[in-house]
Design a protein around this motif. Structure first.
Motif, PDB file in Angstrom:
ATOM      1  N   LEU A 167       0.827  -1.214   0.000  1.00  0.00           N
ATOM      2  CA  LEU A 167       0.000   0.000   0.000  1.00  0.00           C
ATOM      3  C   LEU A 167       0.858   1.259   0.000  1.00  0.00           C
ATOM      4  N   LEU A 168       1.889   1.262   0.841  1.00  0.00           N
ATOM      5  CA  LEU A 168       2.676   2.486   0.994  1.00  0.00           C
ATOM      6  C   LEU A 168       3.525   2.783  -0.236  1.00  0.00           C
ATOM      7  N   LYS A 169       3.775   1.756  -1.025  1.00  0.00           N
ATOM      8  CA  LYS A 169       4.532   2.015  -2.251  1.00  0.00           C
ATOM      9  C   LYS A 169       3.746   2.907  -3.208  1.00  0.00           C
ATOM     10  N   ARG A 170       2.419   2.926  -3.006  1.00  0.00           N
ATOM     11  CA  ARG A 170       1.583   3.745  -3.868  1.00  0.00           C
ATOM     12  C   ARG A 170       1.695   5.225  -3.517  1.00  0.00           C
ATOM     13  N   VAL A 171       2.153   5.518  -2.318  1.00  0.00           N
ATOM     14  CA  VAL A 171       2.257   6.908  -1.891  1.00  0.00           C
ATOM     15  C   VAL A 171       3.587   7.464  -2.371  1.00  0.00           C
ATOM     16  N   ASN A 172       3.537   8.338  -3.346  1.00  0.00           N
ATOM     17  CA  ASN A 172       4.779   8.842  -3.913  1.00  0.00           C
ATOM     18  C   ASN A 172       5.208  10.172  -3.321  1.00  0.00           C
ATOM     19  N   SER A 173       4.261  10.792  -2.576  1.00  0.00           N
ATOM     20  CA  SER A 173       4.560  12.124  -2.056  1.00  0.00           C
ATOM     21  C   SER A 173       5.682  12.060  -1.021  1.00  0.00           C
ATOM     22  N   ASP A 174       6.494  13.082  -0.979  1.00  0.00           N
ATOM     23  CA  ASP A 174       7.537  13.156   0.030  1.00  0.00           C
ATOM     24  C   ASP A 174       7.177  14.113   1.165  1.00  0.00           C
ATOM     25  N   SER A 175       5.999  14.749   1.050  1.00  0.00           N
ATOM     26  CA  SER A 175       5.556  15.653   2.113  1.00  0.00           C
ATOM     27  C   SER A 175       5.355  14.857   3.390  1.00  0.00           C
ATOM     28  N   SER A 176       5.883  15.364   4.513  1.00  0.00           N
ATOM     29  CA  SER A 176       5.860  14.559   5.728  1.00  0.00           C
ATOM     30  C   SER A 176       4.438  14.387   6.244  1.00  0.00           C
ATOM     31  N   THR A 177       3.574  15.402   6.066  1.00  0.00           N
ATOM     32  CA  THR A 177       2.184  15.268   6.522  1.00  0.00           C
ATOM     33  C   THR A 177       1.491  14.138   5.768  1.00  0.00           C
ATOM     34  N   VAL A 178       1.661  14.135   4.446  1.00  0.00           N
ATOM     35  CA  VAL A 178       1.026  13.107   3.624  1.00  0.00           C
ATOM     36  C   VAL A 178       1.516  11.721   4.037  1.00  0.00           C
ATOM     37  N   ARG A 179       2.816  11.608   4.248  1.00  0.00           N
ATOM     38  CA  ARG A 179       3.362  10.295   4.593  1.00  0.00           C
ATOM     39  C   ARG A 179       2.846   9.834   5.952  1.00  0.00           C
ATOM     40  N   ILE A 180       2.786  10.764   6.921  1.00  0.00           N
ATOM     41  CA  ILE A 180       2.283  10.385   8.247  1.00  0.00           C
ATOM     42  C   ILE A 180       0.836   9.910   8.140  1.00  0.00           C
ATOM     43  N   LEU A 181       0.016  10.676   7.403  1.00  0.00           N
ATOM     44  CA  LEU A 181      -1.386  10.290   7.254  1.00  0.00           C
ATOM     45  C   LEU A 181      -1.500   8.954   6.527  1.00  0.00           C
ATOM     46  N   ALA A 182      -0.650   8.747   5.530  1.00  0.00           N
ATOM     47  CA  ALA A 182      -0.691   7.485   4.783  1.00  0.00           C
ATOM     48  C   ALA A 182      -0.381   6.309   5.708  1.00  0.00           C
ATOM     49  N   VAL A 183       0.656   6.469   6.534  1.00  0.00           N
ATOM     50  CA  VAL A 183       1.011   5.385   7.458  1.00  0.00           C
ATOM     51  C   VAL A 183      -0.136   5.123   8.433  1.00  0.00           C
ATOM     52  N   VAL A 184      -0.732   6.223   8.953  1.00  0.00           N
ATOM     53  CA  VAL A 184      -1.862   6.083   9.885  1.00  0.00           C
ATOM     54  C   VAL A 184      -2.991   5.299   9.232  1.00  0.00           C
ATOM     55  N   PHE A 185      -3.334   5.695   8.029  1.00  0.00           N
ATOM     56  CA  PHE A 185      -4.441   5.096   7.319  1.00  0.00           C
ATOM     57  C   PHE A 185      -4.178   3.609   7.061  1.00  0.00           C
ATOM     58  N   VAL A 186      -2.984   3.320   6.583  1.00  0.00           N
ATOM     59  CA  VAL A 186      -2.635   1.929   6.272  1.00  0.00           C
ATOM     60  C   VAL A 186      -2.667   1.075   7.540  1.00  0.00           C
ATOM     61  N   LEU A 187      -2.083   1.573   8.634  1.00  0.00           N
ATOM     62  CA  LEU A 187      -2.072   0.799   9.875  1.00  0.00           C
ATOM     63  C   LEU A 187      -3.480   0.574  10.379  1.00  0.00           C
ATOM     64  N   ALA A 188      -4.347   1.607  10.236  1.00  0.00           N
ATOM     65  CA  ALA A 188      -5.712   1.470  10.751  1.00  0.00           C
ATOM     66  C   ALA A 188      -6.516   0.472   9.928  1.00  0.00           C
ATOM     67  N   ILE A 189      -6.446   0.547   8.595  1.00  0.00           N
ATOM     68  CA  ILE A 189      -7.285  -0.373   7.826  1.00  0.00           C
ATOM     69  C   ILE A 189      -6.759  -1.803   7.875  1.00  0.00           C
ATOM     70  N   LEU A 190      -5.514  -1.986   8.275  1.00  0.00           N
ATOM     71  CA  LEU A 190      -5.017  -3.355   8.406  1.00  0.00           C
ATOM     72  C   LEU A 190      -5.081  -3.846   9.843  1.00  0.00           C
ATOM     73  N   GLY A 191      -5.154  -2.909  10.795  1.00  0.00           N
ATOM     74  CA  GLY A 191      -4.977  -3.307  12.189  1.00  0.00           C
ATOM     75  C   GLY A 191      -6.232  -3.312  13.047  1.00  0.00           C
ATOM     76  N   TRP A 192      -7.411  -3.083  12.434  1.00  0.00           N
ATOM     77  CA  TRP A 192      -8.611  -2.975  13.273  1.00  0.00           C
ATOM     78  C   TRP A 192      -9.185  -4.317  13.659  1.00  0.00           C
ATOM     79  N   THR A 193      -8.720  -5.412  13.007  1.00  0.00           N
ATOM     80  CA  THR A 193      -9.422  -6.682  13.133  1.00  0.00           C
ATOM     81  C   THR A 193      -9.381  -7.259  14.546  1.00  0.00           C
ATOM     82  N   THR A 194      -8.207  -7.206  15.182  1.00  0.00           N
ATOM     83  CA  THR A 194      -8.110  -7.798  16.515  1.00  0.00           C
ATOM     84  C   THR A 194      -9.072  -7.111  17.475  1.00  0.00           C
ATOM     85  N   ALA A 195      -9.059  -5.779  17.445  1.00  0.00           N
ATOM     86  CA  ALA A 195      -9.949  -5.033  18.332  1.00  0.00           C
ATOM     87  C   ALA A 195     -11.406  -5.335  18.000  1.00  0.00           C
ATOM     88  N   ALA A 196     -11.727  -5.460  16.709  1.00  0.00           N
ATOM     89  CA  ALA A 196     -13.108  -5.742  16.319  1.00  0.00           C
ATOM     90  C   ALA A 196     -13.545  -7.101  16.850  1.00  0.00           C
TER      91      ALA A 196
END
Lengths: 318, 312
Positions: A167-196
Motif C-alpha cells: 500500500l505504501l509504495k503507492r504513496v509517492n509524495s515526500d511531504s511529511s504530513t502526507v506520509r504520516i497520514l498514509a502510514v496512519v491510514f494503512v495501519l488502521a485499515i489493516l490493524g482494526w481486526t483484533t480489536a473488532a
C-alpha cells in the motif's frame, strides 16, 4: 485506606450535624460508602499498582517529548557535520554523534513526535472502525455477523507488514504530513481486526446477559440496548486492546520507516535512525542503541499501561 | 463435524478469492508502468514492448482487462503454475529454494516458543503471584515491548559482532547453528504471547468447578493438572500457535533481512523493492493459502479439543 477515610469523614460530618441532622444520615454512616462502579473499583486497583505508575510516567514523558522537544535538548537534530562523524559522548552531545555527524540524543528526542502522532491517530481510527464493526457483527449476528466475520478473516489473512509495504509504495509524495497520514491510514485499515474481534466477542457475551433481556422486555429498541447497555460493557476490553495496539502501531511505524517505506527524511523517526545505526554498528554502536532504547521504552510503556488497565478491569483475574 | 468442515472449507475458498483479489489489485494498481519497471533506467524498444505486452496480456485495459488478468492468474495458480518473476526466474523454483530455509527458521522459532513459553506458562499459572510468576511476567512484558527492529540488530550486534557467540549473518547455505540466533529472535515474540496465554488459561482453569470436583474425588494433583487442566488450558494456546505458524511461514521480513537469510521473507522484500509484481503476488498468494489452511486446521483441531464448542 480511602474507604476508611470516607467513612471517617462522613462520621465527622454526621457528628457535626448532630441530632438536628437529616433523619437518614446516621443510617448511611454504617454503610461503607455507596456501591462502587466497575471503573471505581478498577481505579482503586490501579492506584496501588507500581507498573501502572511507571508506565504512565513514561507515557507522560514521551508525550511531553513529542509536544515540546526543546525542553529535553538544546541541540538542533538537523544540525549535522561530517567532521563530527561517530564522535564520542561529550558535554555538547551526551550520546555522541552518528554517521552523518548529527546529535544522536537530539534526534531521538525529536523522533518521539512522529511516532506518537502515528500511534495515537492509528489507535483512534482503529477504535472507531473496530467498535462499529464489532458492535454490528456481535449484536445483529446471523448473516451480518457471517459477512463481517469473513471480512475480518480476509483482512487478518493479509500479512500486515507485507500489505503495508504494498500500500505504501503507492504513496509517492515526500511531504511529511502526507506520509504520516498514509502510514496512519494503512495501519488502521489493516490493524482494526483484533480489536473488532474483541468487541464482537464481548458484545456477544453482553447480549446474552439478563439485563439485556430485561431491557428488551421493557421495550427498549436495538439502538438503545446497544448504546446504553452493551457499549459500556464492551468498551473496557476495547480500550485495553487499543492501548496495547497504540504501542504496537508505534512499533509498526518504526518498522516501516526502518524498511524505508514509512516515514522518510527529513521527518525524524526512530525507525530510520535505527536502520542507519544498524548499518554502521561495527564503527559505533550508540547511534543504534539510543533510538532503539527510546523506541523500546515507548512501546513498552503503552503495552504495560494497557496490561495494568486490563488487570484492573478484568475481575476474573483478581 | 463433517458439516462444519465443509462449511469451513467453503469459507476458506471465499477468503482465498477475496485475499488474492485484494493483493492482486493493490499490486496491479500500484505498479505504474510495469514494462519500464522491468527495464529500469534503460530504454525499451517497440518490439520488446510489444512482446511483453503480448506475453503479460497488458493490452487489455480497464476493469475487463484487470479481471481477465486476475482470473488468468488465479487459473494458473490453481494449476500450480506460479509463473515467472519479471527477471524470468520461475517463482515456483524461487519458492522451492527459499521455503526449506524459512521452514527451518520457523520450526526453530516454534520449538523455542513451545519448549520455553508453554512450559514456563504452565508453571507460572500454577504458582500465581510467586517470584517465578512475577519475574516471567516482567520478562515477557519486556520482550513484547521490544520490536523486532530493535531486538534483531541488537542481538546481532551483541552476540554476533561484539561477543561473537553466533555468526552475525547466515549467508547462502545457512547451517542450523547460523539459524539458531535468528530463530530465537523470531521465536521470542510468540514465546512471550504463548507464555502469557498459557499462564492465564491455566490459572483460570485451576479455579474451575471440575478441578474442585476432581480434587474432592481424591485425584492426585499431578493427574488433575496434566489431564484435566492442561487439556482445557491448551485450547487457546493451540489456536494461537497455529495462527503464529502461519505468520512465521509468511516469512520474517525483518529477521531474514537483518540476518541475511535467503528465505521467503527475504525474496518477498526483494521483489517489492524491484517492483517485481508477479513475484510478490505469487509468493503472497501461496502464503495466503498456507495461512488459510493453517487456520482451517486450527479450527478443526479446536473443535476436536474442546467438545463444548458447537458449530451450527
Amino acid at each position: 485506606m480511602s474507604d476508611f477515610e470516607t467513612v471517617a469523614a462522613s462520621e465527622n460530618q454526621a457528628a457535626r450535624r448532630g441530632p438536628s441532622g437529616e433523619p437518614g444520615a446516621p443510617n448511611q454512616v454504617g454503610v461503607p460508602g455507596k456501591a462502587r462502579s466497575l471503573a471505581g473499583d478498577a481505579w482503586r486497583d490501579l492506584r496501588r499498582n507500581p507498573i501502572f505508575w511507571i508506565s504512565l510516567a513514561l507515557v507522560v514523558l514521551v508525550t511531553a517529548m513529542a509536544a515540546v522537544p526543546g525542553l529535553f535538548t538544546g541541540n538542533d537534530p538537523r544540525d549535522c557535520a561530517l567532521a563530527r562523524q561517530h564522535a564520542g559522548p561529550s558535554g555538547a552531545a551526551i550520546f555522541g554523534y552518528d554517521f552523518q555527524g548529527c546529535d544522536t540524543y537530539a534526534r531521538s528526542v525529536y523522533g518521539a513526535r512522529a511516532s506518537l502522532l502515528v500511534g495515537a491517530l492509528s489507535a483512534l481510527l482503529t477504535g472507531i472502525i473496530a467498535l462499529v464493526v464489532g458492535m454490528v457483527a456481535g449484536y445483529f449476528g446471523r448473516w451480518i455477523d457471517a459477512v463481517l466475520s469473513r471480512v475480518i478473516d480476509i483482512v487478518l489473512g493479509i500479512p500486515l507488514l507485507l500489505a503495508a509495504i504494498v500500500l505504501l509504495k503507492r504513496v509517492n509524495s515526500d511531504s511529511s504530513t502526507v506520509r504520516i497520514l498514509a502510514v496512519v491510514f494503512v495501519l488502521a485499515i489493516l490493524g482494526w481486526t483484533t480489536a473488532a474481534r474483541v468487541v464482537r466477542s464481548s458484545v456477544i457475551t453482553a447480549k446474552g446477559q439478563d439485563y439485556v433481556a430485561a431491557a428488551r422486555m421493557l421495550g427498549a429498541g436495538d439502538g438503545r440496548i446497544m448504546w446504553r447497555h452493551i457499549l459500556p460493557n464492551s468498551l473496557a476490553p476495547a480500550v485495553v486492546v487499543l492501548t496495547i495496539a497504540l504501542g504496537s502501531f508505534i512499533a509498526a511505524e518504526a518498522t516501516l520507516s526502518f524498511l524505508g517505506i514509512g516515514l522518510k527524511a527529513p521527518t525524524i523517526s526512530w525507525g530510520i535512525d535505527i536502520d542507519s545505526g544498524r548499518v554502521h554498528m561495527r564503527e559505533s554502536a550508540t547511534p543504534l542503541v539510543v533510538p532503539s532504547t527510546f523506541l523500546a521504552l515507548t512501546v513498552l510503556a503503552f503495552i504495560m499501561l494497557g496490561d495494568a488497565i486490563r488487570d484492573a478491569f478484568d475481575p476474573k483475574l483478581r | 463435524m463433517f458439516r462444519f468442515v465443509v462449511r469451513r472449507l467453503l469459507q476458506m475458498v471465499l477468503a482465498f478469492f477475496g485475499t488474492t483479489l485484494i493483493v492482486y489489485a493493490l499490486m496491479f494498481a500500484g505498479q505504474g508502468d510495469p514494462i519500464q519497471a522491468l527495464a529500469g533506467e534503460r530504454p525499451v524498444t517497440e518490439a520488446q514492448r510489444a512482446y511483453l505486452t503480448e506475453k503479460y496480456n497488458l493490452d487489455r485495459t480497464g476493469v475487463g482487462g484487470f479481471f481477465y488478468r486476475y482470473f488468468d492468474y488465479v487459473g494458473n495458480l490453481l494449476r500450480g503454475d506460479l509463473g515467472e518473476s519479471l527477471t524470468g526466474r520461475s517463482i515456483g523454483e524461487i519458492l522451492t529454494t527459499a521455503w526449506p530455509v524459512t521452514l527451518k527458521l520457523a520450526l526453530i522459532a516454534m520449538a523455542v516458543t513451545i519448549v520455553v513459553g508453554v512450559t514456563a506458562g504452565v508453571v507460572a499459572g500454577m504458582r500465581r503471584a510467586s517470584i517465578f510468576d512475577n519475574s516471567t511476567l516482567l520478562l515477557t512484558l519486556l520482550v513484547l515491548g521490544i520490536p523486532t527492529i530493535v531486538l534483531a540488530p541488537l542481538a546481532q550486534y551483541l552476540l554476533g559482532v561484539k561477543w561473537q557467540v553466533f555468526p552475525p549473518t547466515a549467508g547462502a547455505q545457512p547451517s542450523l547453528y547460523a539459524l539458531l540466533l535468528p530463530g530465537i529472535v523470531l521465536g521470542s515474540l510468540s514465546l512471550a504471547t504463548a507464555l502469557r496465554l498459557t499462564r492465564t488459561s491455566v490459572a483460570e482453569n485451576l479455579r474451575a468447578d471440575y478441578v474442585r470436583t476432581a480434587k474432592s474425588k481424591g485425584l492426585l494433583r499431578r493427574r488433575i493438572v496434566s489431564v484435566h487442566v492442561l487439556r482445557n488450558s491448551l485450547i487457546p494456546v493451540v489456536t494461537f500457535l497455529g495462527v503464529e505458524l502461519g505468520n512465521l511461514m509468511s516469512g520474517a521480513i525483518i529477521t531474514e533481512g537483518v540476518f541475511n537469510i535467503p528465505g521467503v521473507g527475504f525474496n518477498l522484500f526483494r521483489g517489492i523493492r524491484t517492483e517485481d509484481g508477479p513475484l510478490v503476488v505469487g509468493i503472497v498468494s501461496v502464503l495466503v493459502v498456507v495461512y488459510l489452511v493453517a487456520n482451517l486446521l486450527v479450527d478443526v483441531l479446536y473443535a476436536v479439543l474442546d467438545p463444548r464448542i458447537r458449530y451450527e
